[in-house]
Design a protein around this motif. Structure first.
Motif, PDB file in Angstrom:
ATOM      1  N   SER A 208      40.224  59.252  56.343  1.00  0.00           N
ATOM      2  CA  SER A 208      39.693  59.562  55.010  1.00  0.00           C
ATOM      3  C   SER A 208      40.718  60.303  54.165  1.00  0.00           C
ATOM      4  CB  SER A 208      38.415  60.393  55.132  1.00  0.00           C
ATOM      5  OG  SER A 208      38.661  61.612  55.823  1.00  0.00           O
ATOM      6  N   ARG A 209      41.453  61.226  54.781  1.00  0.00           N
ATOM      7  CA  ARG A 209      42.469  61.980  54.030  1.00  0.00           C
ATOM      8  C   ARG A 209      43.601  61.067  53.594  1.00  0.00           C
ATOM      9  NH1 ARG A 209      43.822  65.538  50.356  1.00  0.00           N
ATOM     10  NH2 ARG A 209      45.707  66.739  50.820  1.00  0.00           N
ATOM     11  N   LEU A 210      44.067  60.188  54.495  1.00  0.00           N
ATOM     12  CA  LEU A 210      45.137  59.276  54.135  1.00  0.00           C
ATOM     13  C   LEU A 210      44.680  58.311  53.041  1.00  0.00           C
ATOM     14  CD1 LEU A 210      47.954  58.061  54.501  1.00  0.00           C
ATOM     15  CD2 LEU A 210      47.011  56.609  56.302  1.00  0.00           C
ATOM     16  N   ALA A 211      43.456  57.799  53.146  1.00  0.00           N
ATOM     17  CA  ALA A 211      42.948  56.874  52.141  1.00  0.00           C
ATOM     18  C   ALA A 211      42.962  57.525  50.765  1.00  0.00           C
ATOM     19  CB  ALA A 211      41.542  56.415  52.500  1.00  0.00           C
ATOM     20  N   HIS A 212      42.532  58.786  50.676  1.00  0.00           N
ATOM     21  CA  HIS A 212      42.514  59.493  49.398  1.00  0.00           C
ATOM     22  C   HIS A 212      43.932  59.696  48.857  1.00  0.00           C
ATOM     23  CE1 HIS A 212      41.473  62.419  46.310  1.00  0.00           C
ATOM     24  NE2 HIS A 212      42.405  63.210  46.823  1.00  0.00           N
ATOM     25  N   LEU A 213      44.829  60.189  49.712  1.00  0.00           N
ATOM     26  CA  LEU A 213      46.203  60.448  49.272  1.00  0.00           C
ATOM     27  C   LEU A 213      46.916  59.167  48.871  1.00  0.00           C
ATOM     28  CD1 LEU A 213      47.425  63.086  51.901  1.00  0.00           C
ATOM     29  CD2 LEU A 213      47.063  63.468  49.456  1.00  0.00           C
ATOM     30  N   PHE A 214      46.697  58.101  49.640  1.00  0.00           N
ATOM     31  CA  PHE A 214      47.392  56.846  49.374  1.00  0.00           C
ATOM     32  C   PHE A 214      47.004  56.295  48.004  1.00  0.00           C
ATOM     33  CE2 PHE A 214      48.888  52.547  49.875  1.00  0.00           C
ATOM     34  CZ  PHE A 214      49.953  52.655  50.757  1.00  0.00           C
ATOM     35  N   SER A 215      45.709  56.246  47.713  1.00  0.00           N
ATOM     36  CA  SER A 215      45.259  55.734  46.424  1.00  0.00           C
ATOM     37  C   SER A 215      45.772  56.603  45.282  1.00  0.00           C
ATOM     38  CB  SER A 215      43.726  55.675  46.376  1.00  0.00           C
ATOM     39  OG  SER A 215      43.234  54.714  47.278  1.00  0.00           O
ATOM     40  N   ALA A 216      45.750  57.916  45.478  1.00  0.00           N
ATOM     41  CA  ALA A 216      46.170  58.829  44.412  1.00  0.00           C
ATOM     42  C   ALA A 216      47.658  58.719  44.115  1.00  0.00           C
ATOM     43  CB  ALA A 216      45.803  60.265  44.792  1.00  0.00           C
ATOM     44  N   HIS A 217      48.483  58.566  45.156  1.00  0.00           N
ATOM     45  CA  HIS A 217      49.932  58.588  44.963  1.00  0.00           C
ATOM     46  C   HIS A 217      50.537  57.212  44.701  1.00  0.00           C
ATOM     47  CE1 HIS A 217      51.060  62.817  46.097  1.00  0.00           C
ATOM     48  NE2 HIS A 217      49.785  62.782  46.462  1.00  0.00           N
ATOM     49  N   VAL A 218      49.960  56.176  45.284  1.00  0.00           N
ATOM     50  CA  VAL A 218      50.527  54.831  45.137  1.00  0.00           C
ATOM     51  C   VAL A 218      49.882  54.086  43.966  1.00  0.00           C
ATOM     52  CG1 VAL A 218      50.938  52.619  46.317  1.00  0.00           C
ATOM     53  CG2 VAL A 218      51.078  54.764  47.583  1.00  0.00           C
ATOM     54  N   GLY A 219      48.637  54.438  43.641  1.00  0.00           N
ATOM     55  CA  GLY A 219      47.947  53.774  42.540  1.00  0.00           C
ATOM     56  C   GLY A 219      47.113  52.596  42.984  1.00  0.00           C
ATOM     57  N   ILE A 220      47.012  52.372  44.301  1.00  0.00           N
ATOM     58  CA  ILE A 220      46.264  51.247  44.842  1.00  0.00           C
ATOM     59  C   ILE A 220      45.827  51.622  46.253  1.00  0.00           C
ATOM     60  CG2 ILE A 220      48.364  50.151  45.700  1.00  0.00           C
ATOM     61  CD1 ILE A 220      47.177  47.465  45.183  1.00  0.00           C
ATOM     62  N   PRO A 221      44.611  51.236  46.698  1.00  0.00           N
ATOM     63  CA  PRO A 221      44.189  51.550  48.065  1.00  0.00           C
ATOM     64  C   PRO A 221      45.075  50.885  49.110  1.00  0.00           C
ATOM     65  CG  PRO A 221      42.302  50.962  46.707  1.00  0.00           C
ATOM     66  CD  PRO A 221      43.531  50.631  45.908  1.00  0.00           C
ATOM     67  N   LEU A 222      44.997  51.392  50.343  1.00  0.00           N
ATOM     68  CA  LEU A 222      45.894  50.912  51.393  1.00  0.00           C
ATOM     69  C   LEU A 222      45.665  49.443  51.732  1.00  0.00           C
ATOM     70  CD1 LEU A 222      47.233  52.812  54.387  1.00  0.00           C
ATOM     71  CD2 LEU A 222      46.173  50.609  54.841  1.00  0.00           C
TER      72      LEU A 222
END
Length: 282
Positions: A208-222
């Motif tokens: 859950s933490r990685l999913a949140h950070l990834f979307s926020a920083h990359v601009g797209i879900p994993l």
């Protein structure tokens, strides 16, 4: 008028960017928001056969369409609708399933370039303040220097930034765990599906933490990031001369037909039709 596809292409997770001559293609639908701006009119049709002749079109995701006659001096972008730029473009242009709704109004485009080639010649945009600010999604990072089309791609990225409302945004500073995830994902591609938990375990975070950070920083879900990355790897291998089957397996597709279906959903053409006609940027 019938034009052959001929140009350059930059493919990143969440973004496909093409510049050059837009040709015809088969009726298709893909899960991406499509923007086309051209120096001359082109003609498209929707799934019901309704036609639109324009120099600017925004087609929503999962919407049947085809290019009936292409154009020179064009810029074509596909944005993942779950990315922040994709959502912004859809909200701004508000297009529908019929071709008559795909050409934005003059009010929506009054501060934007009329077509791609004019912007590339004119240089950087001067954007209104309401379209500036925030962080630049990773998909808009500057292309690698040294390629003959690097400058064109950089200018084209700024066009798409302007259309999506991300113009003037600063470069995103990635969280170390997101950087680590981006580094580990390519090593997992050949093994088949890339699971969020496997990536999270590799970077020592909860899913859950990685999913949140990834979307926020990359601009797209994993998950869609992995899907775009898989397509990019296969295209890179075809462009390097590998067979469709070898390229498909290298990118984690089941087989050549699986890759071809994914490619057709994105382009409306077979990979063999475009591999030689397009200069793929790294």
């Amino acid at each position: 008028m019938s034009h052959p596809w001929r140009g350059w292409c930059l493919l990143r997770p969440g973004l496909l960017l093409y510049g050059g001559t837009v040709g015809t293609n088969e009726p298709h639908a893909h899960h991406a928001v499509q923007l086309i701006v051209a120096a001359e009119p082109f003609t498209m049709a929707d799934a019901q056969g309704e036609r639109l002749t324009t120099r600017i079109a925004v087609i929503p995701p999962d919407t049947g369409h085809t290019v009936l006659s292409g154009a020179h001096g064009a810029l074509l972008a596909l944005l993942d609708p779950r990315s922040s730029p994709g959502r912004s473009l859809l909200a701004r242009c508000g297009t529908g399933p019929r071709a008559s709704a795909w050409s934005p109004s003059a009010a929506q485009t009054s501060d934007l370039p009329a077509h791609g080639s004019s912007l590339i010649e004119a240089g950087p945009l001067s954007l209104r303040p309401e379209y500036c600010g925030g962080m630049r999604p990773l998909m808009f990072a500057e292309p690698q220097i040294g390629h003959a089309r690097s400058a064109d791609a950089a200018s084209a990225l700024r066009v798409v930034e302007a259309w999506s409302g991300h113009g003037g945004a600063g470069d995103v500073l990635l969280h170390p765990a997101v950087e680590a995830a981006i580094a580990v994902i390519p090593t997992l591609l050949r093994g088949g599906p890339v699971r969020l938990r496997a990536v999270a375990d590799a970077v020592h975070l909860s899913p859950s933490r990685l999913a949140h950070l990834f979307s926020a920083h990359v601009g797209i879900p994993l998950r869609p990031y992995v899907r775009w990355l898989r397509l990019r790897r296969a295209i890179d291998r075809v462009a390097a001369g590998e067979t469709l089957t070898a390229a498909a397996h290298s990118a984690g597709f089941t087989d050549g037909p699986h890759f071809t279906r994914a490619f057709r959903r994105t382009f409306g053409n077979a990979p063999s039709e475009l591999a030689a006609a397009i200069d793929w940027l790294p």
